[in-house]
Write a protein that holds these residues in place. Structure first.
Motif, PDB file in Angstrom:
ATOM      1  N   GLY A   8      -5.649  21.053 -13.567  1.00 49.26           N
ATOM      2  CA  GLY A   8      -4.254  20.613 -13.422  1.00 49.26           C
ATOM      3  C   GLY A   8      -3.724  20.962 -12.038  1.00 49.26           C
ATOM      4  N   ASP A   9      -4.033  22.185 -11.582  1.00 51.38           N
ATOM      5  CA  ASP A   9      -3.596  22.607 -10.236  1.00 51.38           C
ATOM      6  C   ASP A   9      -4.162  21.665  -9.182  1.00 51.38           C
ATOM      7  N   TYR A  10      -5.436  21.323  -9.373  1.00 47.41           N
ATOM      8  CA  TYR A  10      -6.102  20.457  -8.398  1.00 47.41           C
ATOM      9  C   TYR A  10      -5.423  19.085  -8.315  1.00 47.41           C
ATOM     10  N   LEU A  11      -5.095  18.529  -9.486  1.00 47.54           N
ATOM     11  CA  LEU A  11      -4.389  17.238  -9.501  1.00 47.54           C
ATOM     12  C   LEU A  11      -3.064  17.339  -8.749  1.00 47.54           C
ATOM     13  N   LEU A  12      -2.361  18.443  -8.983  1.00 50.51           N
ATOM     14  CA  LEU A  12      -1.057  18.626  -8.343  1.00 50.51           C
ATOM     15  C   LEU A  12      -1.204  18.730  -6.823  1.00 50.51           C
ATOM     16  N   VAL A  13      -2.208  19.484  -6.395  1.00 47.01           N
ATOM     17  CA  VAL A  13      -2.410  19.673  -4.958  1.00 47.01           C
ATOM     18  C   VAL A  13      -2.806  18.359  -4.292  1.00 47.01           C
ATOM     19  N   SER A  35       0.838  -1.203   0.000  1.00 45.17           N
ATOM     20  CA  SER A  35       0.000   0.000   0.000  1.00 45.17           C
ATOM     21  C   SER A  35       0.879   1.262   0.000  1.00 45.17           C
ATOM     22  N   ARG A  36       2.045   1.199   0.632  1.00 38.40           N
ATOM     23  CA  ARG A  36       2.965   2.352   0.597  1.00 38.40           C
ATOM     24  C   ARG A  36       3.436   2.590  -0.848  1.00 38.40           C
ATOM     25  N   ALA A  37       3.751   1.498  -1.528  1.00 43.82           N
ATOM     26  CA  ALA A  37       4.219   1.634  -2.917  1.00 43.82           C
ATOM     27  C   ALA A  37       3.100   2.188  -3.812  1.00 43.82           C
ATOM     28  N   VAL A  38       1.871   1.718  -3.588  1.00 43.14           N
ATOM     29  CA  VAL A  38       0.736   2.212  -4.397  1.00 43.14           C
ATOM     30  C   VAL A  38       0.573   3.718  -4.198  1.00 43.14           C
ATOM     31  N   ARG A  39       0.745   4.186  -2.944  1.00 43.04           N
ATOM     32  CA  ARG A  39       0.603   5.625  -2.680  1.00 43.04           C
ATOM     33  C   ARG A  39       1.722   6.424  -3.362  1.00 43.04           C
ATOM     34  N   GLN A  40       2.940   5.872  -3.297  1.00 42.56           N
ATOM     35  CA  GLN A  40       4.062   6.546  -3.962  1.00 42.56           C
ATOM     36  C   GLN A  40       3.841   6.595  -5.479  1.00 42.56           C
ATOM     37  N   ALA A  41       3.335   5.477  -6.022  1.00 39.39           N
ATOM     38  CA  ALA A  41       3.086   5.400  -7.471  1.00 39.39           C
ATOM     39  C   ALA A  41       1.996   6.394  -7.874  1.00 39.39           C
ATOM     40  N   ALA A  42       0.962   6.513  -7.035  1.00 41.01           N
ATOM     41  CA  ALA A  42      -0.133   7.455  -7.343  1.00 41.01           C
ATOM     42  C   ALA A  42       0.398   8.887  -7.328  1.00 41.01           C
ATOM     43  N   LEU A  43       1.277   9.171  -6.373  1.00 42.96           N
ATOM     44  CA  LEU A  43       1.866  10.520  -6.277  1.00 42.96           C
ATOM     45  C   LEU A  43       2.570  10.882  -7.589  1.00 42.96           C
ATOM     46  N   LEU A  44       3.404   9.962  -8.083  1.00 43.61           N
ATOM     47  CA  LEU A  44       4.148  10.268  -9.312  1.00 43.61           C
ATOM     48  C   LEU A  44       3.245  10.336 -10.532  1.00 43.61           C
ATOM     49  N   GLU A  45       2.249   9.462 -10.597  1.00 51.77           N
ATOM     50  CA  GLU A  45       1.341   9.491 -11.746  1.00 51.77           C
ATOM     51  C   GLU A  45       0.511  10.781 -11.748  1.00 51.77           C
ATOM     52  N   MET A  46       0.108  11.242 -10.558  1.00 54.56           N
ATOM     53  CA  MET A  46      -0.712  12.460 -10.511  1.00 54.56           C
ATOM     54  C   MET A  46       0.103  13.692 -10.914  1.00 54.56           C
ATOM     55  N   ILE A  47       1.367  13.710 -10.529  1.00 54.78           N
ATOM     56  CA  ILE A  47       2.227  14.833 -10.952  1.00 54.78           C
ATOM     57  C   ILE A  47       2.364  14.799 -12.477  1.00 54.78           C
ATOM     58  N   HIS A  48       2.552  13.591 -13.000  1.00 51.51           N
ATOM     59  CA  HIS A  48       2.649  13.447 -14.459  1.00 51.51           C
ATOM     60  C   HIS A  48       1.357  13.921 -15.133  1.00 51.51           C
ATOM     61  N   LEU A  49       0.207  13.477 -14.607  1.00 48.15           N
ATOM     62  CA  LEU A  49      -1.076  13.873 -15.212  1.00 48.15           C
ATOM     63  C   LEU A  49      -1.263  15.390 -15.160  1.00 48.15           C
ATOM     64  N   ALA A  50      -0.919  15.986 -14.001  1.00 49.10           N
ATOM     65  CA  ALA A  50      -1.048  17.453 -13.876  1.00 49.10           C
ATOM     66  C   ALA A  50      -0.173  18.133 -14.922  1.00 49.10           C
ATOM     67  N   SER A  51       1.028  17.601 -15.121  1.00 50.58           N
ATOM     68  CA  SER A  51       1.928  18.239 -16.096  1.00 50.58           C
ATOM     69  C   SER A  51       1.377  18.087 -17.518  1.00 50.58           C
TER      70      SER A  51
END
Ligand code: FPP
Ligand code: MG
Length: 324
Positions: free
Chosen positions: A114-119, A66-82
């Protein structure tokens, strides 16, 4: 279902968890953006960055899904926001074969989406336990932004050096790939040397991926890419095949085509693409992409867990054969 990962059932299941977590994190978005954001998240793409986190997280002794899933979601959301912001900057109509958020929502709402995804991504940085330092994340996001600003400020300047181009794509693409591969190894407490190798692996993969993406922008088709071909040229962005072709442009004919008005007709874009293809620049760009991939493959041979290394080398094989 994520077609790119259908051969890796366990990983595909984990990536589904990543998507579900992202959907949960954005569920409180205002009504006027939420369904659009949801459809973007659900369109998934290849999910390379979260996959690198999940795969990397198998390399250490402290494995916590579950820690890895959260880390993966963090990186994917930054990518999506970008991507949301990138489509605004590029005035792109399509993303992943569906209308971009800026096309569907208009620029104003897409900016805040995009801002919302980043936040919402940043909310995951407050996790306790073995997680990445916020300073590391903020450095990566900073590089993403500054490379994009550099690219934008140098718009319509096609006469840049290959080194300049490589520095730019290192910031806008390889940084996040490197951080994804590294962070999986880091959060599972893999050996420091393994963490470093994964960082370099992600970096090389990101460089190869962006060069290939830029090649496909010239030789793909609208149907295979989910976006129009030649978009980099019409947006005034110099990519490696064009830079190489200009280096070989002894008669100056390509240079002349690129001068003048900043709006190219379809015919002119076709002529520019043909000049690039005729110059052999595509093959040279392909060869540099291959060098990065070979370095990435060599790093895999040095990983302690060869089962994990095999998943990554199969991923590279599928990426090489991709047409989009
Ligand atoms: C796609 O590249 C764009 C990027 C890899 C980075 C874009 C970064 C920003 C807009 C900075 C803002 C960052 C955040 C976190 C909000 P591309 O245009 O070469 O690829 P494409 O052909 O898929 O559009
Ligand atoms: Mg773009």
């Amino acid at each position: 279902m994520i077609p790119f990962w259908e051969e890796e059932a366990a990983l595909e299941g984990q990536l589904q968890q990543v998507t579900d977590l992202i959907l949960e994190l954005i569920q409180d978005a205002n009504d006027y953006i939420s369904s659009y954001l949801r459809s973007m998240v659900e369109s998934q793409g290849k999910m390379l960055r979260p996959a690198l986190v999940m795969i990397g997280s198998r390399l250490g002794n402290d494995q916590d899904e579950s820690r890895a899933v959260r880390q993966a979601a963090l990186l994917e959301m930054i990518h999506l926001a970008s991507l949301v912001h990138d489509d605004i900057i590029d005035d792109a109509d399509m993303r992943r074969g569906i209308p971009s958020l800026q096309k569907q929502l208009g620029v104003r709402r897409a900016v805040v989406a995009g801002d919302y995804l980043l936040v919402r991504a940043i909310s995951l940085l407050t996790d306790k336990g073995r997680t990445l330092e916020p300073a590391v994340m903020s450095h990566a996001i900073g590089r993403l932004c500054t490379s994009e600003i550099d690219q934008d400020s140098e718009e319509w300047d096609f006469f840049i050096s290959p080194t300049h181009y490589l520095r730019r794509i290192a910031g806008k693409t390889a940084t996040l790939f490197a951080l994804s591969a590294f962070s999986g190894a880091f959060i599972s407490d893999a050996e420091p040397l393994v963490q470093r190798r994964m960082h370099e692996f992600g970096y090389c993969l990101g460089m190869a991926f962006q060069i290939r993406d830029d090649i496909l922008d010239l030789k793909g088709t609208k149907a295979s890419m989910g976006k129009p071909v030649g978009k980099d040229i019409t947006s005034g962005v110099a990519t490696l095949p064009l830079i190489y072709a200009l280096e070989r442009d002894e008669t100056g004919s390509l240079q002349r085509l690129l001068q003048g008005k900043r709006k190219f007709s379809k015919r002119k874009v076709g002529l520019i693409i043909n000049r690039i293809l005729d110059s052999g620049a595509l093959a040279s760009a392909e060869s540099l992409s291959e060098k990065y991939l070979n370095r990435a493959l060599a790093l895999l041979g040095e990983l302690p867990d060869q089962e994990t290394a095999k998943i990554l080398s199969r991923m590279i094989e599928r990426l090489v054969s991709r047409v989009s």
